[in-house]
Design a protein around this motif. Structure first.
Motif, PDB file in Angstrom:
ATOM      1  N   MET A  63      27.279 -17.569  -3.852  1.00 57.26           N
ATOM      2  CA  MET A  63      27.222 -18.730  -4.726  1.00 57.26           C
ATOM      3  C   MET A  63      26.211 -19.724  -4.162  1.00 57.26           C
ATOM      4  O   MET A  63      26.382 -20.236  -3.056  1.00 57.26           O
ATOM      5  CB  MET A  63      28.602 -19.394  -4.806  1.00 57.26           C
ATOM      6  CG  MET A  63      28.676 -20.570  -5.753  1.00 57.26           C
ATOM      7  SD  MET A  63      28.425 -20.105  -7.473  1.00 57.26           S
ATOM      8  CE  MET A  63      29.781 -18.959  -7.688  1.00 57.26           C
ATOM      9  N   SER A  65      25.511 -22.955  -4.370  1.00 59.11           N
ATOM     10  CA  SER A  65      25.939 -24.283  -4.810  1.00 59.11           C
ATOM     11  C   SER A  65      24.779 -25.267  -4.717  1.00 59.11           C
ATOM     12  O   SER A  65      24.644 -26.178  -5.538  1.00 59.11           O
ATOM     13  CB  SER A  65      27.118 -24.764  -3.956  1.00 59.11           C
ATOM     14  OG  SER A  65      27.668 -25.952  -4.482  1.00 59.11           O
ATOM     15  N   GLY A  67      21.953 -25.425  -5.809  1.00 55.81           N
ATOM     16  CA  GLY A  67      21.238 -24.670  -6.834  1.00 55.81           C
ATOM     17  C   GLY A  67      19.772 -25.005  -6.997  1.00 55.81           C
ATOM     18  O   GLY A  67      18.993 -24.172  -7.465  1.00 55.81           O
ATOM     19  N   HIS A 101      17.099 -23.585 -11.526  1.00 61.01           N
ATOM     20  CA  HIS A 101      18.420 -23.458 -10.922  1.00 61.01           C
ATOM     21  C   HIS A 101      18.951 -22.053 -11.236  1.00 61.01           C
ATOM     22  O   HIS A 101      18.486 -21.427 -12.188  1.00 61.01           O
ATOM     23  CB  HIS A 101      19.392 -24.517 -11.474  1.00 61.01           C
ATOM     24  CG  HIS A 101      19.086 -25.904 -11.022  1.00 61.01           C
ATOM     25  ND1 HIS A 101      18.090 -26.660 -11.594  1.00 61.01           N
ATOM     26  CD2 HIS A 101      19.646 -26.674 -10.045  1.00 61.01           C
ATOM     27  CE1 HIS A 101      18.036 -27.849 -10.991  1.00 61.01           C
ATOM     28  NE2 HIS A 101      18.967 -27.878 -10.047  1.00 61.01           N
ATOM     29  N   ASN A 112      25.974 -20.102 -13.168  1.00 58.40           N
ATOM     30  CA  ASN A 112      24.982 -21.165 -13.254  1.00 58.40           C
ATOM     31  C   ASN A 112      25.422 -22.299 -12.328  1.00 58.40           C
ATOM     32  O   ASN A 112      26.578 -22.724 -12.359  1.00 58.40           O
ATOM     33  CB  ASN A 112      24.887 -21.718 -14.675  1.00 58.40           C
ATOM     34  CG  ASN A 112      24.397 -20.687 -15.668  1.00 58.40           C
ATOM     35  OD1 ASN A 112      24.044 -19.577 -15.296  1.00 58.40           O
ATOM     36  ND2 ASN A 112      24.386 -21.040 -16.935  1.00 58.40           N
ATOM     37  N   THR A 113      24.506 -22.764 -11.501  1.00 61.84           N
ATOM     38  CA  THR A 113      24.808 -23.908 -10.646  1.00 61.84           C
ATOM     39  C   THR A 113      23.636 -24.871 -10.690  1.00 61.84           C
ATOM     40  O   THR A 113      22.540 -24.513 -11.075  1.00 61.84           O
ATOM     41  CB  THR A 113      25.050 -23.471  -9.183  1.00 61.84           C
ATOM     42  OG1 THR A 113      23.951 -22.676  -8.732  1.00 61.84           O
ATOM     43  CG2 THR A 113      26.336 -22.686  -9.038  1.00 61.84           C
ATOM     44  N   HIS A 118      29.890 -28.269  -7.125  1.00 62.58           N
ATOM     45  CA  HIS A 118      30.739 -27.363  -7.913  1.00 62.58           C
ATOM     46  C   HIS A 118      30.893 -25.981  -7.293  1.00 62.58           C
ATOM     47  O   HIS A 118      31.879 -25.287  -7.540  1.00 62.58           O
ATOM     48  CB  HIS A 118      30.176 -27.218  -9.326  1.00 62.58           C
ATOM     49  CG  HIS A 118      30.208 -28.481 -10.110  1.00 62.58           C
ATOM     50  ND1 HIS A 118      29.626 -28.597 -11.355  1.00 62.58           N
ATOM     51  CD2 HIS A 118      30.747 -29.690  -9.856  1.00 62.58           C
ATOM     52  CE1 HIS A 118      29.798 -29.813 -11.820  1.00 62.58           C
ATOM     53  NE2 HIS A 118      30.477 -30.498 -10.921  1.00 62.58           N
ATOM     54  N   GLY A 119      29.905 -25.544  -6.535  1.00 58.75           N
ATOM     55  CA  GLY A 119      29.887 -24.158  -6.082  1.00 58.75           C
ATOM     56  C   GLY A 119      31.047 -23.758  -5.205  1.00 58.75           C
ATOM     57  O   GLY A 119      31.553 -22.633  -5.304  1.00 58.75           O
ATOM     58  N   CYS A 141      29.207 -19.093   0.133  1.00 65.44           N
ATOM     59  CA  CYS A 141      28.800 -20.244  -0.669  1.00 65.44           C
ATOM     60  C   CYS A 141      27.849 -21.126   0.144  1.00 65.44           C
ATOM     61  O   CYS A 141      28.233 -21.693   1.169  1.00 65.44           O
ATOM     62  CB  CYS A 141      30.017 -21.059  -1.094  1.00 65.44           C
ATOM     63  SG  CYS A 141      29.602 -22.545  -2.048  1.00 65.44           S
TER      64      CYS A 141
END
Length: 281
Positions: A63, A65, A67, A101, A112-113, A118-119, A141
């Motif tokens: 992930m 995060s 982004g 991103h 989508n990040t 949020h990640g 992450c």
């Protein structure tokens, strides 16, 4: 890959991302250069992935995060065969999949990040799902250090510890610079390692541009059974390009023709040195 090959690969990815940013005339240069070693260790050595089966159920999850620093990720996905290398030329152009991103229309992208903070929460959900489904995959992450000012990061950190997610690895690209200057001037973070430890995570602090240290940290997970791991990757923003290192201006500065050639020459020399190192070994 052995570490000498990983170092050479990281130099090549830096060359690719600079060329891509230069061609697109846009991009987040400094942070992509600082996180290249992290992503190279993950995608070429540590993570269990299959470019031919990007939705393979047993795959490890990554992930981004952080982004906005997607350029290194696009170049690695292309190099690993998730997408055609030619597609890199479309970066940030009208109608492209390769936007500024992560975009889950691209194979190899989980979510989508872009909006920071949020990640990690999404990664907690993925890691918890693995536990409940008795799956062996791990979730990695990558966060920025400026991102640590987001409250949602700490809510997710609490949840990760509460559910004892030792299959979850948080990584902070600790380059100490964000778009508006030093992280400590914008919103002081220290003592950052102690804060994460207080939230119930096992904290491992390393040189985030040291390939051996990265591989050792990631391959050791789960480091402490029943605890998520936070890798504090102390990096240099703009790593690999002498005139961009530790310069806030290069957060999203685009190299001109002359700067690109200078940077490529430096990285080409580094690439050759690591290739020779691998041959000696």
């Amino acid at each position: 890959m052995e570490t000498s090959a990983l170092k050479a690969k990281a130099a090549q990815i830096r060359m690719d991302l600079l060329t891509m940013i230069h061609g697109a005339k846009t991009g987040h240069t400094g942070g992509s250069l600082s996180n290249t070693d992290i992503l190279t260790a993950l995608y070429y050595r540590v993570m269990k992935i299959d470019p031919a089966r990007p939705k393979w159920e047993e795959r490890d999850r990554f992930m981004a995060s952080k982004g906005h620093s997607v350029e290194s990720l696009w170049c690695i996905l292309a190099d690993r065969g998730f997408i055609p290398k030619e597609e890199l030329k479309t970066f940030s152009q009208f109608g492209t999949r390769l936007i500024g991103h992560p975009n889950n229309k691209v194979p190899g992208i989980e979510m989508n990040t872009g909006a920071l903070g949020h990640g990690l929460a999404i990664s907690v959900g993925m890691a918890l799902a693995a536990k409940r489904d008795n799956k062996s995959y791990r979730v990695f992450c990558l966060m920025g250090d400026g991102e640590q000012a987001e409250g949602s990061v700490w809510e997710a950190a609490m949840a990760g510890a509460h559910y004892k997610l030792d299959n979850l690895v948080g990584i902070i690209d600790r380059n100490r610079l964000q778009i508006s200057g030093s992280t400590e001037d914008v919103m002081g973070l220290e003592p950052l390692e102690e804060k994460w430890a207080a939230f119930g995570w096992n904290v491992v602090s390393i040189d985030g541009n040291d390939m051996d240290a990265l591989v050792n940290a990631f391959e050791a997970v789960p480091t402490v059974p029943g605890k998520p791991t936070l890798v504090m990757a102390n990096t240099v923003k703009g790593k690999g390009v002498s005139f961009a290192e530790n310069v806030p201006h290069w957060h999203h500065h685009v190299p001109n023709d002359e700067q690109l050639q200078h940077a490529l020459a430096e990285l080409s020399a580094e690439l050759e040195r690591y290739q020779q190192e691998g041959q000696v070994r």
